[in-house]
Write an enzyme that holds these catalytic residues in place. Structure first.
Site, PDB file in Angstrom:
ATOM      1  N   ASP A  16       1.790  -1.653  -7.330  1.00 35.76           N
ATOM      2  CA  ASP A  16       0.335  -1.447  -7.285  1.00 35.76           C
ATOM      3  C   ASP A  16      -0.057  -0.045  -6.844  1.00 35.76           C
ATOM      4  O   ASP A  16      -1.107   0.162  -6.228  1.00 35.76           O
ATOM      5  CB  ASP A  16      -0.330  -2.489  -6.354  1.00 35.76           C
ATOM      6  CG  ASP A  16      -0.043  -3.901  -6.815  1.00 35.76           C
ATOM      7  OD1 ASP A  16       0.117  -4.109  -8.033  1.00 35.76           O
ATOM      8  OD2 ASP A  16       0.027  -4.794  -5.953  1.00 35.76           O
ATOM      9  N   LYS A  19       0.147   2.796 -11.369  1.00 35.92           N
ATOM     10  CA  LYS A  19       0.964   3.200 -12.533  1.00 35.92           C
ATOM     11  C   LYS A  19       0.158   3.125 -13.821  1.00 35.92           C
ATOM     12  O   LYS A  19       0.208   4.035 -14.663  1.00 35.92           O
ATOM     13  CB  LYS A  19       2.205   2.288 -12.640  1.00 35.92           C
ATOM     14  CG  LYS A  19       3.126   2.368 -11.434  1.00 35.92           C
ATOM     15  CD  LYS A  19       4.263   1.373 -11.526  1.00 35.92           C
ATOM     16  CE  LYS A  19       3.881  -0.061 -11.304  1.00 35.92           C
ATOM     17  NZ  LYS A  19       3.468  -0.408  -9.942  1.00 35.92           N
ATOM     18  N   GLY A  43       0.591  -6.178 -12.819  1.00 36.81           N
ATOM     19  CA  GLY A  43      -0.836  -6.113 -13.142  1.00 36.81           C
ATOM     20  C   GLY A  43      -1.218  -4.654 -13.066  1.00 36.81           C
ATOM     21  O   GLY A  43      -1.299  -4.097 -11.978  1.00 36.81           O
ATOM     22  N   HIS A  44      -1.365  -4.013 -14.209  1.00 31.95           N
ATOM     23  CA  HIS A  44      -1.648  -2.581 -14.254  1.00 31.95           C
ATOM     24  C   HIS A  44      -3.094  -2.368 -14.704  1.00 31.95           C
ATOM     25  O   HIS A  44      -3.464  -2.748 -15.816  1.00 31.95           O
ATOM     26  CB  HIS A  44      -0.669  -1.878 -15.206  1.00 31.95           C
ATOM     27  CG  HIS A  44       0.753  -1.943 -14.736  1.00 31.95           C
ATOM     28  ND1 HIS A  44       1.800  -1.361 -15.395  1.00 31.95           N
ATOM     29  CD2 HIS A  44       1.298  -2.528 -13.638  1.00 31.95           C
ATOM     30  CE1 HIS A  44       2.933  -1.583 -14.728  1.00 31.95           C
ATOM     31  NE2 HIS A  44       2.642  -2.299 -13.672  1.00 31.95           N
ATOM     32  N   GLN A 225       6.354  -2.939 -10.856  1.00 36.49           N
ATOM     33  CA  GLN A 225       6.675  -3.136  -9.436  1.00 36.49           C
ATOM     34  C   GLN A 225       6.960  -1.777  -8.781  1.00 36.49           C
ATOM     35  O   GLN A 225       6.357  -0.799  -9.152  1.00 36.49           O
ATOM     36  CB  GLN A 225       7.868  -4.108  -9.269  1.00 36.49           C
ATOM     37  CG  GLN A 225       7.548  -5.555  -9.651  1.00 36.49           C
ATOM     38  CD  GLN A 225       7.530  -5.833 -11.131  1.00 36.49           C
ATOM     39  OE1 GLN A 225       8.482  -5.540 -11.822  1.00 36.49           O
ATOM     40  NE2 GLN A 225       6.457  -6.407 -11.639  1.00 36.49           N
TER      41      GLN A 225
HETATM   42  P1  GDP Z   1      -0.281  -0.629 -10.798  1.00 37.93           P
HETATM   43  O1  GDP Z   1       0.240  -2.026 -10.742  1.00 37.93           O
HETATM   44  O2  GDP Z   1       0.667   0.349 -10.184  1.00 37.93           O
HETATM   45  O3  GDP Z   1      -0.696  -0.199 -12.181  1.00 37.93           O
HETATM   46  O4  GDP Z   1      -1.595  -0.601  -9.888  1.00 37.93           O
HETATM   47  P2  GDP Z   1      -2.738  -1.744  -9.823  1.00 37.93           P
HETATM   48  O5  GDP Z   1      -3.576  -1.623 -11.028  1.00 37.93           O
HETATM   49  O6  GDP Z   1      -2.170  -3.052  -9.489  1.00 37.93           O
HETATM   50  O7  GDP Z   1      -3.508  -1.278  -8.509  1.00 37.93           O
HETATM   51  C1  GDP Z   1      -4.108  -0.041  -8.406  1.00 37.93           C
HETATM   52  C2  GDP Z   1      -5.603  -0.241  -8.127  1.00 37.93           C
HETATM   53  O8  GDP Z   1      -6.160   0.948  -7.630  1.00 37.93           O
HETATM   54  C3  GDP Z   1      -6.402  -0.576  -9.364  1.00 37.93           C
HETATM   55  O9  GDP Z   1      -7.457  -1.424  -9.018  1.00 37.93           O
HETATM   56  C4  GDP Z   1      -6.927   0.786  -9.813  1.00 37.93           C
HETATM   57  O10 GDP Z   1      -8.136   0.697 -10.559  1.00 37.93           O
HETATM   58  C5  GDP Z   1      -7.170   1.442  -8.497  1.00 37.93           C
HETATM   59  N1  GDP Z   1      -6.991   2.901  -8.462  1.00 37.93           N
HETATM   60  C6  GDP Z   1      -6.080   3.666  -9.104  1.00 37.93           C
HETATM   61  N2  GDP Z   1      -6.161   4.948  -8.710  1.00 37.93           N
HETATM   62  C7  GDP Z   1      -7.146   4.996  -7.781  1.00 37.93           C
HETATM   63  C8  GDP Z   1      -7.676   6.042  -6.967  1.00 37.93           C
HETATM   64  O11 GDP Z   1      -7.245   7.192  -6.992  1.00 37.93           O
HETATM   65  N3  GDP Z   1      -8.676   5.690  -6.105  1.00 37.93           N
HETATM   66  C9  GDP Z   1      -9.158   4.437  -6.011  1.00 37.93           C
HETATM   67  N4  GDP Z   1     -10.148   4.196  -5.135  1.00 37.93           N
HETATM   68  N5  GDP Z   1      -8.675   3.419  -6.762  1.00 37.93           N
HETATM   69  C10 GDP Z   1      -7.675   3.701  -7.617  1.00 37.93           C
HETATM   70  P1  IMO Z   2       2.960  -4.061 -10.393  1.00 41.25           P
HETATM   71  O1  IMO Z   2       3.740  -3.677 -11.611  1.00 41.25           O
HETATM   72  C1  IMO Z   2       3.062  -5.718  -6.345  1.00 41.25           C
HETATM   73  C2  IMO Z   2       5.907  -8.975  -5.630  1.00 41.25           C
HETATM   74  C3  IMO Z   2       5.375 -10.375  -5.398  1.00 41.25           C
HETATM   75  C4  IMO Z   2       6.464 -10.939  -4.508  1.00 41.25           C
HETATM   76  C5  IMO Z   2       7.736 -10.305  -5.081  1.00 41.25           C
HETATM   77  C6  IMO Z   2       8.476 -11.196  -6.065  1.00 41.25           C
HETATM   78  O2  IMO Z   2       1.550  -4.457 -10.648  1.00 41.25           O
HETATM   79  O3  IMO Z   2       3.083  -2.990  -9.353  1.00 41.25           O
HETATM   80  P2  IMO Z   2       8.048 -12.061  -8.531  1.00 41.25           P
HETATM   81  O4  IMO Z   2       6.896 -12.808  -9.114  1.00 41.25           O
HETATM   82  O5  IMO Z   2       8.334 -10.757  -9.191  1.00 41.25           O
HETATM   83  O6  IMO Z   2       9.273 -12.897  -8.398  1.00 41.25           O
HETATM   84  O7  IMO Z   2       7.586 -11.730  -7.015  1.00 41.25           O
HETATM   85  O8  IMO Z   2       7.312  -9.136  -5.744  1.00 41.25           O
HETATM   86  N1  IMO Z   2       5.439  -8.346  -6.885  1.00 41.25           N
HETATM   87  C7  IMO Z   2       4.567  -7.337  -6.944  1.00 41.25           C
HETATM   88  N2  IMO Z   2       3.863  -6.727  -5.956  1.00 41.25           N
HETATM   89  N3  IMO Z   2       2.958  -5.290  -7.618  1.00 41.25           N
HETATM   90  C8  IMO Z   2       3.668  -5.867  -8.609  1.00 41.25           C
HETATM   91  O9  IMO Z   2       3.683  -5.394  -9.867  1.00 41.25           O
HETATM   92  C9  IMO Z   2       4.503  -6.967  -8.295  1.00 41.25           C
HETATM   93  N4  IMO Z   2       5.314  -7.758  -9.017  1.00 41.25           N
HETATM   94  C10 IMO Z   2       5.890  -8.586  -8.135  1.00 41.25           C
HETATM   95  O10 IMO Z   2       4.127 -10.350  -4.758  1.00 41.25           O
HETATM   96  O11 IMO Z   2       6.317 -10.464  -3.198  1.00 41.25           O
HETATM   97 MG    MG Z   3      -0.322  -3.926 -10.016  1.00 44.77          MG
END
Ligand code: GDP
Ligand code: IMO
Ligand code: MG
Length: 422
Positions: A16, A19, A43-44, A225
């Protein structure tokens, strides 16, 4: 961007990191964007022009209409969730069929893998991982035990293969005394998803990618991840089940180590973790709550609260080492805009022992912090580095010194546009 090379963009902490946003920003420079590991546990989030998308299995390069996107052999895929995700994009006007290619070698997540995920978690007592419940662990276990089904299997005599594997799962579930589940509707959608997937190019993506590299094309590998959730290098057993590190790019796409170009390591200006497991920098006080609230740190897949803390230099140094990170990208800098002081974890301490190297067992360590002044300035509207307040520049310079790696991109908000390349 490196021509004829695979650049990797990797989450280097607990996932999270942002990416999806950066892959979307980078995509115009690449010919192919490919996911190499993980599945719908990811979840991207991508935000542009007032629209928001959360991608699980589909690469974040999908919004650039002329680019090939690949779901590589190292991924696991759930046909029903894939169908739902792809249809949402099709409904939004994106044509996917010709440019989203799926590896025949990627493994299938069956509905019963998800039941097994829940059953194994339930049986774990206090050591629950807190999985996303998407069947990731059971599917990768089955891949390793050589009993899984792959995407290519749907092209030939699939029904029989599916029934045999499902029967095996049902037997395991009976043995676990886990019989209170009903997957009738889920299975119907899953089969519809299988049919839907047949209309996509199911290919030997490793051959396709290597051919593109020979032609001098550029590939961006999108991590899922993060390093601390890697099956080998994360906080085992509180990890996911694939290699999320740079080595996973080679195995998960079928590319040679010498084809890797830049390795972008992405992290947030602070730390989060979702799910169980050691997290030495975790803040249980109102500072942690404030970071969560300002950063909207709630899981994109499960909606759970993300645990929050200050940036962890021990984890980052370790991740830079195992991935060979060449450039760092710092996200969500704006979330710290209102803090009067900022901390950074420089070492862990337990029973009078201090370490700056990632320990084998991260349980029970306390974080040792440096403290720096906050910048207390709104960064979200800034468009170039020279507008940054000195205290923020100092924080960035401090991290670069500590990590001995340049931070080349700074993100100051969730929108595509709020990205500053240095
Ligand atoms: P990923 O799994 O690595 O793609 O990241 P996620 O989408 O799960 O979580 C990143 C969250 O931060 C999302 O809700 C993005 O919209 C938000 N986000 C990304 N870059 C920024 C930033 O620079 N500032 C803020 N406030 N939010 C951001
Ligand atoms: P992105 O790509 C954050 C965490 C779960 C749990 C552990 C194992 O959005 O960064 P799983 O379902 O893979 O067996 O869960 O890994 N986890 C993540 N945490 N971002 C993710 O993906 C994750 N994918 C799995 O919360 O602790
Ligand atoms: Mg994510």
């Amino acid at each position: 961007m490196s021509k004829g090379k695979v650049d990797a963009l990797l989450g280097i902490v607990f996932g999270d990191e942002g990416k999806g946003k950066v892959v979307d920003v980078f995509t115009p420079k690449y010919d192919i964007v490919a996911r190499f590991a993980g599945g719908p546990n990811a979840g991207h989030t991508i935000i542009f022009d007032g629209k928001k998308f959360v991608l699980r299995s589909i690469p974040s390069g999908i919004f650039a209409e002329d680019k090939i996107n690949i779901i590589g052999n190292g991924c696991v895929i759930a046909p029903d969730l894939f169908m739902a995700e792809a249809r949402e994009l099709e409904d939004a006007g994106y044509d996917l069929r010709s440019r989203l290619h799926i590896s025949k070698r990627a493994h299938l997540i069956l509905p019963t893998h998800r039941v097994l995920d829940r059953a194994y978690e339930a049986a774990k007592g206090k050591n629950k991982v807190g999985t996303t419940g998407k069947g990731i662990g059971p599917t990768y276990s089955e891949k390793a035990s050589r009993t899984g089904l792959r995407v290519g299997d749907i092209l030939d005599n699939f029904e029989a293969k599916y029934k045999a594997l499902k029967a095996r799962h049902e037997e395991i579930l009976r043995n676990l005394n886990y019989t209170d589940y009903d997957i009738t509707e889920e299975e119907r959608l899953w089969m519809e998803g299988v049919e839907y997937m047949r209309s996509f190019p199911l290919t030997d993506t490793e051959i396709e990618i290597n051919k593109a590299l020979r032609e001098g094309k550029s590939v961006l590998a999108e991590g899922a991840q993060g390093t601390m959730l890697d099956i080998d290098h994360g906080t085992y057993p509180f990890v996911s089940s694939s290699n999320t590190v740079c080595g996973g790019v080679c195995t998960g796409l079928g590319v040679a180590p010498n084809s890797i170009g830049e390795v972008f390591g992405i992290f947030k200006a602070y730390s989060t973790r979702v799910g169980a497991g050691p997290f030495p920098v975790e803040l249980f006080d109102e500072t942690g709550d404030r970071i969560r609230e300002i950063g909207h740190e709630y899981g994109a897949v499960t909606g759970r609260n993300r645990r929050c803390g200050w940036v962890d230099l021990v984890a980052l140094r370790y991740a830079i080492m195992v991935n060979g990170v060449t450039q760092l990208i710092m996200m969500k800098s704006d979330v710290l805009d209102t803090f009067s002081s900022i901390k950074a974890c420089v070492a862990y301490e337990k029973d009078g022992v201090r370490t700056t190297d990632m320990p084998f067992d991260t349980e029970g360590w306390q974080a040792v912090y440096d403290e720096l002044p906050g910048w207390q300035t709104d960064l979200t509207q800034m468009t170039s580095e020279d507008q940054f307040p000195q205290a923020f520049k100092d924080y960035v310079a401090y991290l670069e010194r500590q990590l001995e790696t340049p931070i080349t991109i700074l993100s100051v908000g969730p929108d595509r546009a709020q990205t500053i390349v240095r």
